[in-house]
Design a protein around this motif. Structure first.
Motif, PDB file in Angstrom:
ATOM      1  N   GLY A 152       0.792  -1.213   0.000  1.00  0.00           N
ATOM      2  CA  GLY A 152       0.000   0.000   0.000  1.00  0.00           C
ATOM      3  C   GLY A 152       0.828   1.268   0.000  1.00  0.00           C
ATOM      4  O   GLY A 152       2.067   1.224  -0.104  1.00  0.00           O
ATOM      5  N   PRO A 153       0.175   2.420   0.119  1.00  0.00           N
ATOM      6  CA  PRO A 153       0.865   3.720   0.084  1.00  0.00           C
ATOM      7  C   PRO A 153       2.001   3.807   1.101  1.00  0.00           C
ATOM      8  O   PRO A 153       1.859   3.384   2.249  1.00  0.00           O
ATOM      9  CB  PRO A 153      -0.254   4.713   0.421  1.00  0.00           C
ATOM     10  N   GLY A 154       3.111   4.343   0.647  1.00  0.00           N
ATOM     11  CA  GLY A 154       4.276   4.497   1.514  1.00  0.00           C
ATOM     12  C   GLY A 154       5.216   3.315   1.524  1.00  0.00           C
ATOM     13  O   GLY A 154       6.299   3.377   2.122  1.00  0.00           O
ATOM     14  N   GLU A 155       4.833   2.225   0.858  1.00  0.00           N
ATOM     15  CA  GLU A 155       5.686   1.032   0.829  1.00  0.00           C
ATOM     16  C   GLU A 155       6.420   0.929  -0.505  1.00  0.00           C
ATOM     17  O   GLU A 155       5.984   1.473  -1.520  1.00  0.00           O
ATOM     18  CB  GLU A 155       4.842  -0.223   1.051  1.00  0.00           C
ATOM     19  N   ILE A 156       7.534   0.208  -0.494  1.00  0.00           N
ATOM     20  CA  ILE A 156       8.273  -0.060  -1.716  1.00  0.00           C
ATOM     21  C   ILE A 156       8.288  -1.562  -1.972  1.00  0.00           C
ATOM     22  O   ILE A 156       8.092  -2.362  -1.062  1.00  0.00           O
ATOM     23  CB  ILE A 156       9.716   0.501  -1.671  1.00  0.00           C
ATOM     24  N   PHE A 157       8.498  -1.929  -3.224  1.00  0.00           N
ATOM     25  CA  PHE A 157       8.583  -3.348  -3.573  1.00  0.00           C
ATOM     26  C   PHE A 157       9.439  -3.504  -4.823  1.00  0.00           C
ATOM     27  O   PHE A 157       9.760  -2.536  -5.507  1.00  0.00           O
ATOM     28  CB  PHE A 157       7.186  -3.960  -3.781  1.00  0.00           C
ATOM     29  N   GLY A 158       9.803  -4.754  -5.088  1.00  0.00           N
ATOM     30  CA  GLY A 158      10.641  -5.044  -6.249  1.00  0.00           C
ATOM     31  C   GLY A 158      12.128  -4.985  -5.961  1.00  0.00           C
ATOM     32  O   GLY A 158      12.945  -5.092  -6.877  1.00  0.00           O
ATOM     33  N   GLU A 159      12.470  -4.859  -4.679  1.00  0.00           N
ATOM     34  CA  GLU A 159      13.891  -4.642  -4.341  1.00  0.00           C
ATOM     35  C   GLU A 159      14.733  -5.905  -4.484  1.00  0.00           C
ATOM     36  O   GLU A 159      15.947  -5.813  -4.714  1.00  0.00           O
ATOM     37  CB  GLU A 159      14.023  -4.071  -2.925  1.00  0.00           C
ATOM     38  N   ILE A 160      14.147  -7.090  -4.371  1.00  0.00           N
ATOM     39  CA  ILE A 160      14.956  -8.310  -4.419  1.00  0.00           C
ATOM     40  C   ILE A 160      15.570  -8.491  -5.806  1.00  0.00           C
ATOM     41  O   ILE A 160      16.793  -8.614  -5.954  1.00  0.00           O
ATOM     42  CB  ILE A 160      14.104  -9.546  -4.028  1.00  0.00           C
ATOM     43  N   ALA A 161      14.732  -8.502  -6.836  1.00  0.00           N
ATOM     44  CA  ALA A 161      15.242  -8.648  -8.205  1.00  0.00           C
ATOM     45  C   ALA A 161      16.065  -7.431  -8.615  1.00  0.00           C
ATOM     46  O   ALA A 161      17.020  -7.541  -9.396  1.00  0.00           O
ATOM     47  CB  ALA A 161      14.087  -8.860  -9.181  1.00  0.00           C
ATOM     48  N   LEU A 162      15.704  -6.272  -8.074  1.00  0.00           N
ATOM     49  CA  LEU A 162      16.473  -5.060  -8.376  1.00  0.00           C
ATOM     50  C   LEU A 162      17.918  -5.208  -7.925  1.00  0.00           C
ATOM     51  O   LEU A 162      18.857  -4.873  -8.651  1.00  0.00           O
ATOM     52  CB  LEU A 162      15.838  -3.856  -7.678  1.00  0.00           C
ATOM     53  N   LEU A 163      18.109  -5.741  -6.717  1.00  0.00           N
ATOM     54  CA  LEU A 163      19.446  -5.796  -6.139  1.00  0.00           C
ATOM     55  C   LEU A 163      20.285  -6.939  -6.705  1.00  0.00           C
ATOM     56  O   LEU A 163      21.489  -6.779  -6.922  1.00  0.00           O
ATOM     57  CB  LEU A 163      19.354  -5.913  -4.613  1.00  0.00           C
ATOM     58  N   ASP A 164      19.661  -8.115  -6.939  1.00  0.00           N
ATOM     59  CA  ASP A 164      20.482  -9.232  -7.429  1.00  0.00           C
ATOM     60  C   ASP A 164      20.472  -9.345  -8.949  1.00  0.00           C
ATOM     61  O   ASP A 164      21.205 -10.158  -9.518  1.00  0.00           O
ATOM     62  CB  ASP A 164      20.070 -10.555  -6.772  1.00  0.00           C
ATOM     63  N   GLY A 165      19.649  -8.548  -9.627  1.00  0.00           N
ATOM     64  CA  GLY A 165      19.646  -8.540 -11.089  1.00  0.00           C
ATOM     65  C   GLY A 165      19.027  -9.765 -11.723  1.00  0.00           C
ATOM     66  O   GLY A 165      19.139  -9.954 -12.941  1.00  0.00           O
ATOM     67  N   ARG A 166      18.345 -10.576 -10.931  1.00  0.00           N
ATOM     68  CA  ARG A 166      17.731 -11.786 -11.464  1.00  0.00           C
ATOM     69  C   ARG A 166      16.247 -11.544 -11.751  1.00  0.00           C
ATOM     70  O   ARG A 166      15.746 -10.433 -11.610  1.00  0.00           O
ATOM     71  CB  ARG A 166      17.933 -12.931 -10.483  1.00  0.00           C
ATOM     72  N   ALA A 167      15.560 -12.607 -12.162  1.00  0.00           N
ATOM     73  CA  ALA A 167      14.169 -12.471 -12.591  1.00  0.00           C
ATOM     74  C   ALA A 167      13.237 -12.203 -11.410  1.00  0.00           C
ATOM     75  O   ALA A 167      13.543 -12.518 -10.255  1.00  0.00           O
ATOM     76  CB  ALA A 167      13.729 -13.743 -13.312  1.00  0.00           C
ATOM     77  N   ARG A 168      12.077 -11.627 -11.720  1.00  0.00           N
ATOM     78  CA  ARG A 168      11.051 -11.391 -10.715  1.00  0.00           C
ATOM     79  C   ARG A 168      10.572 -12.716 -10.128  1.00  0.00           C
ATOM     80  O   ARG A 168      10.417 -13.705 -10.846  1.00  0.00           O
ATOM     81  CB  ARG A 168       9.850 -10.655 -11.329  1.00  0.00           C
ATOM     82  N   SER A 169      10.301 -12.711  -8.821  1.00  0.00           N
ATOM     83  CA  SER A 169       9.895 -13.940  -8.136  1.00  0.00           C
ATOM     84  C   SER A 169       8.385 -14.045  -7.967  1.00  0.00           C
ATOM     85  O   SER A 169       7.888 -15.035  -7.421  1.00  0.00           O
ATOM     86  CB  SER A 169      10.575 -14.015  -6.764  1.00  0.00           C
ATOM     87  N   ALA A 170       7.630 -13.023  -8.398  1.00  0.00           N
ATOM     88  CA  ALA A 170       6.174 -13.037  -8.256  1.00  0.00           C
ATOM     89  C   ALA A 170       5.561 -12.095  -9.278  1.00  0.00           C
ATOM     90  O   ALA A 170       6.264 -11.355  -9.969  1.00  0.00           O
ATOM     91  CB  ALA A 170       5.781 -12.618  -6.837  1.00  0.00           C
ATOM     92  N   ASP A 171       4.233 -12.145  -9.384  1.00  0.00           N
ATOM     93  CA  ASP A 171       3.496 -11.204 -10.218  1.00  0.00           C
ATOM     94  C   ASP A 171       3.135  -9.980  -9.379  1.00  0.00           C
ATOM     95  O   ASP A 171       2.846 -10.092  -8.184  1.00  0.00           O
ATOM     96  CB  ASP A 171       2.186 -11.828 -10.723  1.00  0.00           C
ATOM     97  N   ALA A 172       3.118  -8.809 -10.010  1.00  0.00           N
ATOM     98  CA  ALA A 172       2.659  -7.577  -9.355  1.00  0.00           C
ATOM     99  C   ALA A 172       1.489  -7.031 -10.166  1.00  0.00           C
ATOM    100  O   ALA A 172       1.650  -6.677 -11.336  1.00  0.00           O
ATOM    101  CB  ALA A 172       3.781  -6.554  -9.274  1.00  0.00           C
ATOM    102  N   ILE A 173       0.310  -6.979  -9.551  1.00  0.00           N
ATOM    103  CA  ILE A 173      -0.914  -6.571 -10.234  1.00  0.00           C
ATOM    104  C   ILE A 173      -1.582  -5.456  -9.440  1.00  0.00           C
ATOM    105  O   ILE A 173      -1.691  -5.538  -8.204  1.00  0.00           O
ATOM    106  CB  ILE A 173      -1.876  -7.770 -10.370  1.00  0.00           C
ATOM    107  N   ALA A 174      -2.026  -4.419 -10.124  1.00  0.00           N
ATOM    108  CA  ALA A 174      -2.715  -3.308  -9.460  1.00  0.00           C
ATOM    109  C   ALA A 174      -4.017  -3.814  -8.852  1.00  0.00           C
ATOM    110  O   ALA A 174      -4.889  -4.302  -9.561  1.00  0.00           O
ATOM    111  CB  ALA A 174      -2.983  -2.192 -10.458  1.00  0.00           C
ATOM    112  N   ASN A 175      -4.141  -3.697  -7.539  1.00  0.00           N
ATOM    113  CA  ASN A 175      -5.342  -4.151  -6.860  1.00  0.00           C
ATOM    114  C   ASN A 175      -6.415  -3.065  -6.836  1.00  0.00           C
ATOM    115  O   ASN A 175      -7.540  -3.301  -6.448  1.00  0.00           O
ATOM    116  CB  ASN A 175      -4.988  -4.571  -5.424  1.00  0.00           C
ATOM    117  N   SER A 176      -6.005  -1.865  -7.243  1.00  0.00           N
ATOM    118  CA  SER A 176      -6.904  -0.718  -7.383  1.00  0.00           C
ATOM    119  C   SER A 176      -6.218   0.226  -8.360  1.00  0.00           C
ATOM    120  O   SER A 176      -5.096  -0.039  -8.800  1.00  0.00           O
ATOM    121  CB  SER A 176      -7.128  -0.036  -6.030  1.00  0.00           C
ATOM    122  N   ASN A 177      -6.859   1.323  -8.704  1.00  0.00           N
ATOM    123  CA  ASN A 177      -6.148   2.341  -9.463  1.00  0.00           C
ATOM    124  C   ASN A 177      -4.971   2.837  -8.620  1.00  0.00           C
ATOM    125  O   ASN A 177      -5.145   3.125  -7.430  1.00  0.00           O
ATOM    126  CB  ASN A 177      -7.072   3.501  -9.816  1.00  0.00           C
TER     127      ASN A 177
END
Length: 244
Positions: A88-113
């Motif tokens: 939710g607001p104020g949180e960050i995500f995607g840092e694992i693949a960002l830091l190790d340069g490997r593939a995404r480990s999950a799907d990220a889908i907008a749960n709302s606008n």
């Protein structure tokens, strides 16, 4: 990717860039370093249901949520889904693949606008290299993620349905306890069932039993926690309590 780029954060209102400043990872950055970070951040919007990235995609960006929620999930070939987190607001995500340069480990889908900031890996990694304290903050963030994942695995393996559901509601409502609407969780019963690994019917039965006791209130697309202490007792009890 179904999103709309609307410029860099450097030209966005301070109320939106405060999402970055208030996050523990960036709160202690010197003003000059923070300004540089904002120049890297791109502002995007997503419509509800849009896929931001899928499991296996290249991990080339860090994301920060300005408004709305993003569902992190995985799915099986036979169509079953498991929700790992709702960001939710104020949180960050995607840092694992960002830091190790490997593939995404999950799907990220907008749960709302949603409104998000996106920071490209090509700019972020050199930035972190010049900010040793920031690197330590991200180590702490990864440790927090690992502890949270361990707790969720423990709950699914060792707790019965009431304890598992109570733990999930407390975890989700904790993010919103200081907000004006209180402990209101914008989540459907189907989504909570995918988070705790039980059927929607079982979830509905349990929530209705708690609603008659005024422990929760059921709203359209939301669950309001009214008595966190009772839910905490169930979560701590673990197994052997039917919760009805």
């Amino acid at each position: 990717m179904p999103q709309q780029r609307t410029g860099e954060a450097h030209g966005i209102s301070s109320s939106k860039t405060s999402v970055l400043r208030k996050h523990p990872a960036f709160a202690d950055l010197e003003p000059e370093a923070f300004e540089q970070l904002c120049r890297y951040a791109k502002h995007i919007t997503l419509k509800r249901g849009a896929t931001l990235f899928s499991k296996g995609d290249p991990g080339n960006s860090l994301y920060a949520v300005i408004s709305g929620t993003v569902k992190m999930s995985i799915s099986s070939p036979d169509g079953r889904n498991a929700i790992l987190n709702i960001v939710g607001p104020g949180e960050i995500f995607g840092e694992i693949a960002l830091l190790d340069g490997r593939a995404r480990s999950a799907d990220a889908i907008a749960n709302s606008n949603c409104e998000l900031f996106v920071i490209d890996r090509r700019e972020f990694i050199p930035f972190v290299n010049g900010q040793p304290a920031l690197a330590m903050k991200f180590i702490e963030l990864l440790c927090e993620r690992l502890r949270s994942t361990s707790d969720q695995v423990e709950q699914i393996i060792l707790q019965n349905l009431p304890g598992r559901l109570a733990s999930a509601l407390l975890r989700l409502s904790e993010k919103h306890k200081s907000e004006p609407q209180g402990r209101t969780i914008a989540i459907t019963q189907q989504e909570i069932s995918e988070m705790v690994g039980m059927t929607r019917e079982s979830i509905n039965k349990q929530l209705r039993a708690w609603a008659t006791r005024d422990w929760v209130r059921l709203e359209h697309g939301a669950i309001v926690v009214l008595n966190a202490e009772k839910l905490r007792d169930l979560a701590e009890a673990g197994s052997g309590h039917d919760g009805e």
